[in-house]
Design an enzyme around this catalytic site. Structure first.
Site, PDB file in Angstrom:
ATOM      1  N   HIS A 272      33.778  42.538  35.805  1.00 51.13           N
ATOM      2  CA  HIS A 272      34.783  41.539  36.184  1.00 51.13           C
ATOM      3  C   HIS A 272      35.325  40.905  34.920  1.00 51.13           C
ATOM      4  O   HIS A 272      34.612  40.694  33.961  1.00 51.13           O
ATOM      5  CB  HIS A 272      34.166  40.451  37.078  1.00 51.13           C
ATOM      6  CG  HIS A 272      35.195  39.705  37.854  1.00 51.13           C
ATOM      7  ND1 HIS A 272      35.861  38.629  37.336  1.00 51.13           N
ATOM      8  CD2 HIS A 272      35.711  39.922  39.086  1.00 51.13           C
ATOM      9  CE1 HIS A 272      36.728  38.189  38.237  1.00 51.13           C
ATOM     10  NE2 HIS A 272      36.656  38.947  39.310  1.00 51.13           N
ATOM     11  N   ASP A 329      33.967  43.751  45.387  1.00 48.94           N
ATOM     12  CA  ASP A 329      34.289  45.021  46.056  1.00 48.94           C
ATOM     13  C   ASP A 329      33.089  45.928  46.259  1.00 48.94           C
ATOM     14  O   ASP A 329      33.189  46.948  46.945  1.00 48.94           O
ATOM     15  CB  ASP A 329      35.346  45.764  45.221  1.00 48.94           C
ATOM     16  CG  ASP A 329      36.656  45.002  45.206  1.00 48.94           C
ATOM     17  OD1 ASP A 329      37.211  44.777  44.119  1.00 48.94           O
ATOM     18  OD2 ASP A 329      37.101  44.579  46.289  1.00 48.94           O
TER      19      ASP A 329
HETATM   20  C1  SDX Z   1      38.815  42.485  41.572  1.00 49.76           C
HETATM   21  O1  SDX Z   1      40.422  39.089  38.414  1.00 49.76           O
HETATM   22  C2  SDX Z   1      39.929  38.872  39.615  1.00 49.76           C
HETATM   23  O2  SDX Z   1      39.566  37.807  39.979  1.00 49.76           O
HETATM   24  C3  SDX Z   1      39.879  40.127  40.470  1.00 49.76           C
HETATM   25  C4  SDX Z   1      39.128  40.002  41.785  1.00 49.76           C
HETATM   26  C5  SDX Z   1      39.837  39.056  42.739  1.00 49.76           C
HETATM   27  O3  SDX Z   1      39.161  38.482  43.594  1.00 49.76           O
HETATM   28  O4  SDX Z   1      41.083  38.976  42.683  1.00 49.76           O
HETATM   29  O5  SDX Z   1      37.813  39.545  41.542  1.00 49.76           O
HETATM   30  C6  SDX Z   1      39.055  41.359  42.494  1.00 49.76           C
HETATM   31  O6  SDX Z   1      39.759  43.075  41.095  1.00 49.76           O
HETATM   32  C7  SDX Z   1      37.400  42.843  41.202  1.00 49.76           C
HETATM   33  C8  SDX Z   1      37.330  44.034  40.197  1.00 49.76           C
HETATM   34  C9  SDX Z   1      37.439  45.349  40.992  1.00 49.76           C
HETATM   35  N1  SDX Z   1      37.561  46.473  40.056  1.00 49.76           N
HETATM   36  C10 SDX Z   1      36.568  47.337  39.881  1.00 49.76           C
HETATM   37  O7  SDX Z   1      35.458  47.204  40.394  1.00 49.76           O
HETATM   38  C11 SDX Z   1      36.909  48.515  38.970  1.00 49.76           C
HETATM   39  C12 SDX Z   1      35.757  48.804  38.019  1.00 49.76           C
HETATM   40  N2  SDX Z   1      35.653  47.686  37.050  1.00 49.76           N
HETATM   41  C13 SDX Z   1      36.384  47.789  35.846  1.00 49.76           C
HETATM   42  O8  SDX Z   1      37.361  48.694  35.665  1.00 49.76           O
HETATM   43  C14 SDX Z   1      36.370  46.552  34.972  1.00 49.76           C
HETATM   44  O9  SDX Z   1      35.111  46.036  34.997  1.00 49.76           O
HETATM   45  C15 SDX Z   1      37.354  45.466  35.317  1.00 49.76           C
HETATM   46  C16 SDX Z   1      38.753  45.976  35.361  1.00 49.76           C
HETATM   47  C17 SDX Z   1      37.027  44.835  36.607  1.00 49.76           C
HETATM   48  C18 SDX Z   1      37.245  44.391  34.245  1.00 49.76           C
HETATM   49  O10 SDX Z   1      37.636  44.959  33.061  1.00 49.76           O
HETATM   50  P1  SDX Z   1      37.411  44.177  31.671  1.00 49.76           P
HETATM   51  O11 SDX Z   1      36.654  42.925  31.834  1.00 49.76           O
HETATM   52  O12 SDX Z   1      38.739  44.166  31.025  1.00 49.76           O
HETATM   53  O13 SDX Z   1      36.424  45.108  30.965  1.00 49.76           O
HETATM   54  P2  SDX Z   1      36.891  46.136  29.925  1.00 49.76           P
HETATM   55  O14 SDX Z   1      37.801  47.108  30.620  1.00 49.76           O
HETATM   56  O15 SDX Z   1      37.384  45.414  28.719  1.00 49.76           O
HETATM   57  O16 SDX Z   1      35.504  46.841  29.630  1.00 49.76           O
HETATM   58  C19 SDX Z   1      34.568  46.210  28.730  1.00 49.76           C
HETATM   59  C20 SDX Z   1      33.523  47.286  28.473  1.00 49.76           C
HETATM   60  C21 SDX Z   1      34.147  48.653  28.142  1.00 49.76           C
HETATM   61  O17 SDX Z   1      33.169  49.364  27.437  1.00 49.76           O
HETATM   62  P3  SDX Z   1      33.360  49.514  25.791  1.00 49.76           P
HETATM   63  O18 SDX Z   1      34.777  50.000  25.562  1.00 49.76           O
HETATM   64  O19 SDX Z   1      33.101  48.142  25.262  1.00 49.76           O
HETATM   65  O20 SDX Z   1      32.318  50.530  25.399  1.00 49.76           O
HETATM   66  O21 SDX Z   1      32.783  47.484  29.711  1.00 49.76           O
HETATM   67  C22 SDX Z   1      32.996  48.808  30.156  1.00 49.76           C
HETATM   68  C23 SDX Z   1      34.257  49.311  29.501  1.00 49.76           C
HETATM   69  O22 SDX Z   1      34.239  50.725  29.403  1.00 49.76           O
HETATM   70  N3  SDX Z   1      33.166  48.700  31.613  1.00 49.76           N
HETATM   71  C24 SDX Z   1      32.607  49.536  32.463  1.00 49.76           C
HETATM   72  C25 SDX Z   1      32.959  49.053  33.729  1.00 49.76           C
HETATM   73  N4  SDX Z   1      33.710  47.948  33.604  1.00 49.76           N
HETATM   74  C26 SDX Z   1      33.822  47.736  32.272  1.00 49.76           C
HETATM   75  N5  SDX Z   1      31.874  50.653  32.278  1.00 49.76           N
HETATM   76  C27 SDX Z   1      31.473  51.273  33.419  1.00 49.76           C
HETATM   77  N6  SDX Z   1      31.761  50.874  34.678  1.00 49.76           N
HETATM   78  C28 SDX Z   1      32.502  49.757  34.854  1.00 49.76           C
HETATM   79  N7  SDX Z   1      32.799  49.351  36.089  1.00 49.76           N
END
Ligand code: SDX
Length: 390
Positions: A272, A329
């Site tokens: 998140h 989710d």
């Molecule tokens: C919602 O914003 C809100 O409030 C949204 C929400 C709402 O109520 O409106 O809460 C609803 O959208 C919840 C999120 C649903 N999405 C997912 O579950 C999709 C999977 N999650 C991700 O794609 C990710 O965690 C996000 C998009 C939710 C958040 O992305 P961030 O905080 O920008 O994290 P990032 O992309 O900068 O990643 C940071 C690191 C990276 O690794 P490095 O490059 O540092 O090595 O964490 C890793 C990412 O690769 N990472 C994950 C991951 N999420 C982040 N690795 C594996 N699995 C994951 N799910």
């Protein structure tokens, strides 16, 4: 300099916004709507009452609540010509694209919604119409996808009873409402009702800041929510769990894929932008998933797989180092599936839940006459250069 863009949604060039609607503390896992905790609201309120609270800022008196519910039930029918637009969509069109198109089409049937400076009474009417019609439109998309006749609303039912009947009822027999399902949906929609400046709410505010109508601002929010990184994740979680199940429940393989920097796969429903310890909504939904499946006598292997995945990930250094926890989710789709909703409808349910929050934030932005959103940037392109002489 990175190509940093600070998203100024119309208040100050601070890259953040001010709002009275929802308080969220990502470190402590706190979420409150107009000061009331989601735990209290799940325990004591209903989705309709929470919608009133978000939009009006206070809990309604009994009289105000009755009027709110009546005002909404008066607008549950959709203009029959909207069905002509709807009929043009293929039955297998993704529901989110159909929904945002139909919500936009409401501007054609209710042109008074376009007047940016309309009187407060017209604002209320525009809001009541949208809250009333979204469940009707959502049910149409599902019914068409399974070749069943569209159902008409029944105003003597509550908001969510009406939606469940339009979704799962048939004109050839009485539909027996299951209070367990209605209560489970009520709690889930309360938990989705608003979430500060998430991607889709910020989209609604940006579109609304140009004084575009509520309908097109919400249609834009529906489209933003559709993305798999946002609301689309609830559908992607179930598809991921089904994939793991098809692979003999091998969660280690999927954990390894999620950690592999060369593999674009992410653990859907994990991580998140704001919550860096736990998502309070996920905790409540996980508890409800157990209770609802037990009450329904459903033993869904996906729930055990989800729990196993969570257990493994939470004890894995990669996820701990990046503060990745289950989000809203991760478990919601398991309940939706147990209730009989197809995975394509999961993000539509998220939109139904988030509607009051989008409306509250659009209304707040208009009432405070925020200026038009105009994000700035740090330019990282070419410096000035003359056109080459031929
Ligand atoms: C919602 O914003 C809100 O409030 C949204 C929400 C709402 O109520 O409106 O809460 C609803 O959208 C919840 C999120 C649903 N999405 C997912 O579950 C999709 C999977 N999650 C991700 O794609 C990710 O965690 C996000 C998009 C939710 C958040 O992305 P961030 O905080 O920008 O994290 P990032 O992309 O900068 O990643 C940071 C690191 C990276 O690794 P490095 O490059 O540092 O090595 O964490 C890793 C990412 O690769 N990472 C994950 C991951 N999420 C982040 N690795 C594996 N699995 C994951 N799910």
């Amino acid at each position: 300099q990175s190509g940093l863009i600070t998203l100024d949604v119309g208040f100050k060039n601070t890259g953040s916004t001010t709002s009275d609607v929802t308080f969220l503390d990502g470190e402590k896992g706190i979420l409150r709507y107009r000061g009331y905790s989601i735990e209290d609201l799940c325990e004591h309120s209903t989705f309709s009452e929470v919608a009133y609270l978000l939009i009006n800022g206070e809990l309604p008196t009994a009289q105000e609540f009755e009027k709110f519910k009546t005002d909404i039930s008066r607008h549950t029918l959709v203009h029959e010509n909207v069905r002509k637009i709807f009929d043009g969509f293929p039955a297998d069109a993704h529901p989110m694209g159909v929904l945002s198109s139909l919500v936009t089409s409401l501007t054609a049937f209710h042109p008074e919604s376009l007047d940016p400076n309309r009187d407060p009474k017209m604002v209320d009417l525009t809001i009541h119409r949208l809250i009333a019609k979204l469940p009707t439109l959502a049910s149409w998309v599902y019914k068409k996808s399974i070749g069943h006749p569209l159902m008409y609303p029944e105003n003597k039912l509550s908001y969510l009873e009406n939606f469940m009947k339009m979704m799962f009822g048939l004109p050839v027999e009485d539909y027996e409402l299951d209070p367990i399902l209605v209560d489970a949906l009520d709690k889930l929609l309360i938990l989705h009702a608003d979430h500060e400046q998430n991607c889709s709410a910020a989209t609604v505010r940006v579109v609304g800041s140009s004084q575009a109508s509520l309908y097109v601002a919400v249609a834009a929010g529906i489209n933003a929510l559709w993305g798999p990184l946002h609301g689309g994740a609830n559908q992607a979680v179930i598809e991921m769990l089904e994939d793991i199940h098809a692979n003999g429940g091998d969660v280690d393989k999927f954990i390894a894929k999620a950690k592999d920097p060369n593999d674009p796969f992410r653990l859907m429903g994990f991580g998140h932008r704001v919550y860096k310890n736990f998502d309070p909504r996920a905790k409540i939904i996980k508890k409800h998933a157990d209770a609802v499946l037990e009450k329904l006598g459903i033993n869904d292997p996906l729930l055990e797989i989800a729990k196993g995945l969570e257990e493994k990930a939470l004890n894995d250094e990669y996820f701990q180092a990046r503060k990745l926890y289950p989000n809203v989710d991760f478990y919601s789709g398991i309940i939706y599936k147990a209730m009989g909703f197809p995975t394509e409808m999961f993000t539509v349910l998220f939109a139904l839940g988030r509607l009051p929050g989008w409306i509250a934030q659009w209304k707040e932005s208009r009432e405070l006459s925020q200026p038009i959103s105009r994000p700035r940037q740090i330019y990282t392109g070419e410096t000035a250069r003359p056109y080459p002489k031929k």
